[in-house]
Design an enzyme around this catalytic site. Structure first.
Site, short mmCIF file in Angstrom:
data_model
loop_
_atom_site.label_atom_id
_atom_site.label_comp_id
_atom_site.label_asym_id
_atom_site.label_seq_id
_atom_site.Cartn_x
_atom_site.Cartn_y
_atom_site.Cartn_z
N CYS A 56 -93.32 -76.47 75.27
CA CYS A 56 -93.45 -77.12 76.58
C CYS A 56 -94.49 -78.23 76.59
O CYS A 56 -95.66 -77.99 76.27
CB CYS A 56 -93.81 -76.05 77.62
SG CYS A 56 -94.18 -76.73 79.25
N TYR A 187 -86.64 -85.83 81.11
CA TYR A 187 -85.90 -84.75 81.76
C TYR A 187 -84.92 -85.31 82.78
O TYR A 187 -83.81 -84.80 82.94
CB TYR A 187 -86.86 -83.78 82.45
CG TYR A 187 -87.59 -82.86 81.50
CD1 TYR A 187 -87.06 -81.62 81.17
CD2 TYR A 187 -88.80 -83.24 80.91
CE1 TYR A 187 -87.72 -80.76 80.31
CE2 TYR A 187 -89.46 -82.39 80.04
CZ TYR A 187 -88.92 -81.15 79.73
OH TYR A 187 -89.56 -80.32 78.87
#
Length: 332
Positions: A56, A187
């Protein structure tokens, strides 16, 4: 063996899609800051456990700052499996599938201890208060700057100043742009539900990378001679770009390695303590190529790119007036 499923990811991706097919990231549920003011979280060594995924980028920031500032013995770390399970992030990397400090199998358990009605996506990073076992903050937007400022009394001797007061306005300005167009921009491209939403995110991403490439042609780091929180925020996306975003998220105008200055800058940071040591390309690739919208039918994870390329010296010190001091010394 812990179950693996696309259910958790798919449900929450549906919930984070806008009317125009654009990706809208959920807000953070727990945002109480650290400090000594009323209602703030007390700064105490040994009281908190930082839960991260090495996959992440938001968690990666916190790992970098924790190591650079010497907080390893002050804040412990737990690491989740890079592939999300039926109930979100799981501690399958630990013996028995249980976090050895918290005694839980999934991060969702800690979220529900703080809020039994929580129905969102349990995210990393998350800071757990060991006195309650519940999440006290998952505010990745501000966590690194809190580690850099209010946690300063617990920094290791000689730890650098990553968020100098006189540069905070400029750091925050460039970090906001980087978050919107680059960190979250990949994203927005990868999770877009329409061609229009994808192309808008794609154009914004590469226009911003072009601007950063130009900026880094004349300075070693984003704010000049020394590493700041702005660099901490940009680096995790660059580290994941060729390994994941270029292919999995269709951010394929060019690779990071095809930006001469950005690529040299990324390698320069990778060579510094706290950056390369917290970068796990295996976890990164296994996670991103497990996401339902990009996952191979046969579970194949790309073997490349060649990680040894990150070890090639960047030779960017000449851009700095303090070539042997990449970190800014704290004010006396």
């Amino acid at each position: 063996m812990t179950a693996r499923s696309a259910k958790d990811t798919s449900v929450h991706l549906d919930a984070e899609a806008g009317a125009g097919g654009e990706f809208r990231r959920q807000t953070n549920r727990f945002t109480t800051p650290f400090g000594d003011g009323p209602g703030e979280l007390p700064v105490e060594a040994g009281r908190y456990r930082l839960i991260v995924g090495l996959l992440c980028p938001w968690a990666h920031r916190q790992l970098i700052v924790r190591e650079v500032l010497g907080l390893q013995d002050v804040i412990s770390v737990g690491v989740v499996d890079p592939i999300r399970g039926d109930d979100g992030w799981q501690f399958t990397l630990d013996e028995g599938g249980v976090d050895p400090v918290l005694g839980i199998r999934t991060l969702a358990e800690a979220y529900r201890r703080s809020d039994p009605e929580f129905t969102g996506r349990p995210t990393v990073p998350a800071v757990i208060d060991l006195t309650t076992g519940g999440v006290v903050t998952n505010d990745y937007h501000h966590l690194s700057t809190q580690f850099e400022t209010v946690w300063r009394p617990l920094h290791a001797p000689g730890a650098p100043d990553l968020y100098p007061e006189e540069l905070r306005g400029e750091i925050d300005e460039i970090s906001a742009l980087v978050f919107d167009r680059v960190n979250n921009g990949v994203y927005k491209a990868g999770f877009a539900r329409t061609q229009e939403a994808y192309e808008q995110a794609y154009e914004e991403l590469f226009a911003t990378l072009d601007g950063l490439e130009e900026r880094l042609a004349t300075r070693r780091f984003l704010l000049g001679d020394h590493v700041t929180d702005a660099d901490v925020r940009l680096y995790p996306t660059l580290a994941r770009f060729d390994a994941a975003y270029h292919g999995a998220f269709h951010c394929n105008r060019q690779r990071l390695t095809e930006f001469p200055h950005l690529w040299g800058y990324a390698r320069d940071l990778y060579a510094l303590p706290g950056f390369g040591s917290t970068t796990d390309f295996d976890h990164i690739k296994r996670h991103y190529y497990s996401i339902p919208i990009v996952r191979s039918e046969y579970g194949i994870v790309p073997a490349g790119p060649d990680e040894s390329a990150w070890l090639v010296p960047a030779d960017r010190a000449a851009l700095s007036s303090t070539p042997d001091e990449p970190y800014r010394r704290p004010a006396a």
